[in-house]
Scaffold this motif. Sequence first.
Motif, PDB file in Angstrom:
ATOM      1  N   LYS A  81      -5.162  -3.113   2.381  1.00 65.41           N
ATOM      2  CA  LYS A  81      -5.690  -2.589   3.780  1.00 65.41           C
ATOM      3  C   LYS A  81      -5.108  -1.318   4.007  1.00 65.41           C
ATOM      4  O   LYS A  81      -5.482  -0.259   4.460  1.00 65.41           O
ATOM      5  N   LYS A  82      -3.634  -1.332   4.293  1.00 64.91           N
ATOM      6  CA  LYS A  82      -2.760  -0.217   4.470  1.00 64.91           C
ATOM      7  C   LYS A  82      -3.137   0.863   3.438  1.00 64.91           C
ATOM      8  O   LYS A  82      -3.111   2.072   4.081  1.00 64.91           O
ATOM      9  N   LEU A  83      -3.277   0.529   2.275  1.00 65.04           N
ATOM     10  CA  LEU A  83      -3.253   1.777   1.291  1.00 65.04           C
ATOM     11  C   LEU A  83      -4.593   2.288   1.452  1.00 65.04           C
ATOM     12  O   LEU A  83      -4.838   3.678   1.193  1.00 65.04           O
ATOM     13  N   ILE A  84      -5.668   1.401   1.730  1.00 67.12           N
ATOM     14  CA  ILE A  84      -6.951   2.033   1.869  1.00 67.12           C
ATOM     15  C   ILE A  84      -7.078   3.124   3.144  1.00 67.12           C
ATOM     16  O   ILE A  84      -7.667   4.143   2.970  1.00 67.12           O
ATOM     17  N   LYS A  85      -6.455   2.623   4.179  1.00 69.75           N
ATOM     18  CA  LYS A  85      -6.434   3.451   5.298  1.00 69.75           C
ATOM     19  C   LYS A  85      -5.663   4.668   5.286  1.00 69.75           C
ATOM     20  O   LYS A  85      -6.150   5.728   5.655  1.00 69.75           O
ATOM     21  N   LYS A  86      -4.615   4.735   4.168  1.00 72.06           N
ATOM     22  CA  LYS A  86      -3.824   5.988   4.034  1.00 72.06           C
ATOM     23  C   LYS A  86      -4.322   6.573   3.000  1.00 72.06           C
ATOM     24  O   LYS A  86      -4.351   8.159   3.336  1.00 72.06           O
TER      25      LYS A  86
END
Length: 340
Positions: A81-86
């Motif tokens: 989820k963090k990587l998707i957001k970034k």
Amino acid sequence: MQTVMLTGSQLDQAADFIKQGQLVAFPTETVYGLGADATNEAAVKKVYQAKGRPSDNPLIVTVASVLMVEKYVQSFSDDAKKLIKKFWPGSLTMIFKLKPNALSKTVTGGLDTAAFRFPNNQLTLNLITKAGVPLVGPSANTSGKPSPTTAQHVYHDLNGKIAAIVDDGPTTVGVESTVLDMSTEMPAILRPGAVTKEDIEAVIHRTVMDERHHVGLNQTPKAPGMKYKHYAPDAQVYIVDPDDDWQAVADWIKAYSKPVGVMAFDRVIQSVNWPENTDVISLGNDAQSAAHDLFAELRDFDNHKQYQVIFAQGLKPVGLAEAYMNRLNKSAGQMHFKQL
């Protein structure tokens, strides 16, 4: 089949081709992709045929939203989820475990995982939205050859084999996306790209593996580029390592007498006395320009069949240079000037 060149104002026509089960090449920020309806097995099989691609080489699934991915994958970890957001939309492809029977084995190579890509190109996002389905999206070239960074490269390889090409000019990155395996306990980079190991670790605050194991003949690779020879022109490429003497390269070319191609930084080109049988192409001055130009310059030499040898600038594999060297090593079949 007549392959038509389309512009951004003709996406309805491109989407209609996709809905009809035809193949359409599309632009991304990295390289041009070859699109087919990822939910249509017959259409996906046409991709393997058009490219001459081995059937156990899984295909990346290209999407226009995170919701589109959620339809097929089991779940997203907190790190994902963090990587998707970034990084989405952007040059990061992530591999996730699939829901049972979510996608055809023709897409996955028989694996229970698939790689998903949310590209940073508005034309292609609009195309996927209009088509209403995710697209398989391998590079739009003959399998094993340098990847296409312009619509003209696609036309050269696939004219008559696909329905259409959406032309959005040259790509901006020039090498394919980073592939990150998020289906394992520890994330692992299976193919380096513009999003680096350091970029990813800075977001998830944990170690990312840099996995480069050899894929055996009877194994199915999780990501493209892990098993078969890739990015190779007809000529033999030799890497000139950072500690090599370029004047020694020039001396070798002079003794060889036949036409030889050279791809190097401007400062290298200007520092060497090149013999008359040398055709020199600039890779700019840094890893960014080298990565951007690599495939286009290999294709340029490939279009002139008199070349049997190409020397290419090697770099220390740090940051984007790691992606550049990954592709260059595959183009050269791991051959270096030192081996001559």
